[in-house]
Design a protein around this motif. Sequence first.
Motif, PDB file in Angstrom:
ATOM      1  N   GLU A  82      -9.306  -3.900  -7.806  1.00 43.18           N
ATOM      2  CA  GLU A  82      -8.622  -5.086  -7.083  1.00 43.18           C
ATOM      3  C   GLU A  82      -9.551  -6.242  -6.602  1.00 43.18           C
ATOM      4  O   GLU A  82      -9.157  -7.341  -6.590  1.00 43.18           O
ATOM      5  CB  GLU A  82      -8.091  -4.346  -5.363  1.00 43.18           C
ATOM      6  CG  GLU A  82      -7.294  -5.425  -4.897  1.00 43.18           C
ATOM      7  CD  GLU A  82      -6.807  -4.650  -3.484  1.00 43.18           C
ATOM      8  OE1 GLU A  82      -5.951  -5.347  -2.698  1.00 43.18           O
ATOM      9  OE2 GLU A  82      -6.902  -3.366  -3.278  1.00 43.18           O
ATOM     10  N   HIS A 104      -4.267  -4.433 -12.526  1.00 39.63           N
ATOM     11  CA  HIS A 104      -4.185  -4.092 -11.231  1.00 39.63           C
ATOM     12  C   HIS A 104      -2.589  -3.921 -10.428  1.00 39.63           C
ATOM     13  O   HIS A 104      -2.104  -3.068 -10.013  1.00 39.63           O
ATOM     14  CB  HIS A 104      -4.725  -5.290 -10.222  1.00 39.63           C
ATOM     15  CG  HIS A 104      -4.442  -5.484  -8.688  1.00 39.63           C
ATOM     16  ND1 HIS A 104      -4.836  -4.418  -8.067  1.00 39.63           N
ATOM     17  CD2 HIS A 104      -3.748  -6.256  -8.234  1.00 39.63           C
ATOM     18  CE1 HIS A 104      -4.143  -4.682  -6.812  1.00 39.63           C
ATOM     19  NE2 HIS A 104      -3.806  -6.055  -6.754  1.00 39.63           N
ATOM     20  N   ARG A 127      -5.037   4.974  -5.980  1.00 39.46           N
ATOM     21  CA  ARG A 127      -4.633   4.231  -4.846  1.00 39.46           C
ATOM     22  C   ARG A 127      -4.065   4.889  -3.822  1.00 39.46           C
ATOM     23  O   ARG A 127      -3.982   4.455  -2.829  1.00 39.46           O
ATOM     24  CB  ARG A 127      -3.704   3.155  -5.508  1.00 39.46           C
ATOM     25  CG  ARG A 127      -3.391   2.145  -4.586  1.00 39.46           C
ATOM     26  CD  ARG A 127      -3.166   0.751  -5.181  1.00 39.46           C
ATOM     27  NE  ARG A 127      -4.466   0.109  -5.751  1.00 39.46           N
ATOM     28  CZ  ARG A 127      -4.458  -0.898  -6.843  1.00 39.46           C
ATOM     29  NH1 ARG A 127      -3.354  -1.314  -7.258  1.00 39.46           N
ATOM     30  NH2 ARG A 127      -5.632  -1.286  -6.941  1.00 39.46           N
ATOM     31  N   THR A 177       0.805  -3.512  -2.993  1.00 33.94           N
ATOM     32  CA  THR A 177      -0.213  -2.738  -3.030  1.00 33.94           C
ATOM     33  C   THR A 177       0.059  -1.543  -1.898  1.00 33.94           C
ATOM     34  O   THR A 177       0.321  -1.968  -0.645  1.00 33.94           O
ATOM     35  CB  THR A 177      -1.775  -3.234  -2.632  1.00 33.94           C
ATOM     36  OG1 THR A 177      -1.910  -4.362  -3.646  1.00 33.94           O
ATOM     37  CG2 THR A 177      -2.495  -2.298  -2.383  1.00 33.94           C
TER      38      THR A 177
END
Length: 557
Positions: free
Chosen positions: A35, A60, A100, A186
């Motif tokens: 990121e 990303h 993540r 995200t």
Amino acid sequence: MGRWDDKFVRAQRKWDHWQMQEHALTDRVLHKILEDKARRHPDRVVFQFHDEGHALEQVHLNANRVANGLLALGVKPGDKVAAMLPNCIEFMALWFGLNRIGAAIIPINVALRGEGLRWQIAQSDSVAVVLDERYAEQLLPLSDELAQVNHIVLRRAAPVAGPVLPRWPRGGALTWEELTSHGENTPEREVAFNALSSISFTSGTTGRSKGVMFSHHYWYQIWRSAVQYARYTEDDVLYTGLPFFHAAAHGTTGPALLADAKAVVVDRFSASRMLEDCRRWECTSAKYLGSILAILMKQAPSPHDADNPLRLLVGSSAPTDVFQAFERRFNTQLLELYGMTECNACLVNPYDARRIGSCGQPITGYRVKVVDDNDMDVPAGKVGEIVVQPERKFLGTMGYYKDPDATLELFRNFWIHTGDLGRADADGYFYFVDRKKQALRRRGENISSFEVESVINSHPSVKESCVVGVPAEVGDEDVKAVVVLRDGVALPAQELVDWCEARMAYFAVPRYVAFRDHLPRTPTDRIEKYRLKAEGITADCWDREASRVHAAETTGR
């Protein structure tokens, strides 16, 4: 100081500044690194597969899509997801996406089938499997034995209408496109630097394969060390054809990310294509195994061999007798490493002070020494087992997943025991001698003799067997099986090989088969494997490759 050294010194200053920040340790989380890089250099191409480049922002956002899709499937922090994928951008997106949300990837050797495949998926507690369509036929027969797998995600070469797979007993099957259709925001998840990032299975040298646990921080240290010892900068283009299910392949992808360089990834190593690829994409560094060097040296010499952009090849097991000849012929430099999955690159032959034949010095944060069978230090020049100890926290493996006994044995007396024999000279350079464990190595692949013997012994006509490595024409070893049949039965060697081919990775299938009335044994009834290994290729060996040549000549094909 050369141009490349100047660039590396400037890059090193940037790294030192980053390392001094108070939050540096907590930010050594893989998706945070991605990121941060994407924010700083969104359009920089970091990974290239064939002619298709992938910029940092794209990687990303793809990882976010995967993360959101996994959350929609019910994948939670701490869960594991197995991956049976070729070298492809989807593998990288899956890895970063899993990390993540605090989950871990389990890379599976795509050649596995049968019990070996079932074991790794079940032992890792994988709740889902992401696989390429070409490997579906290996997984489907195991559905009833993989009760914990709730979902199958299929990567297809091209979108195709119709059902993805026959119905998976639990959950369901969906396409990669369906998985990645849940948005690119995200996910808000806190993941610690010492959390589990991946599990990489060993070749099972002394029994069943074991799952080596990698934290985020361990991966970071592997990549960071590689940037330092190979002196990578943003001008480097790193090349690999090693498969992504091998940790060594990510000694290319990760350092490229950290150094703001680019990784060029191909499906597999090809001796006839490697130099052409490196010229085409102006690659400055490539990964090697000792067998790769031997194969390249056996290629017909060309006046263009030295005309390539490679300043450095990084790898292990370079044959001493071809080391200098290879460098002269291909106008490059070899950087030799030594390590294992549990303590990656614990020895490196220093960039400016190499010793041919040595696998290097402990310059990457590890202590390394040689000990006897009682774990007592041996003097310089004497052969013993190589043992390794991290000099700082969170360096090296977290241990073997769900195998505390093996973990304790690995860290016996607070040192990682490699199972390899070596020696060190008075200047602290180490030299690999031989494998202490019962392992084989064929064309760059580690093979468990235990697992091959288990398949052979499962044949109804086989009483027992012993598998050893014998010299191969091109580097490493070939697999030889010495087999004792049950009383009163006959078994053609070809039929036994066919049995093996259906139940194990292709590279593990024996080339040589010898039938005996009995196997040599110790007074305590253990098979004397060293005697069978020492006898090499004997007159009673049936040769699988020679048999195929003979069959082709006989049929005129």
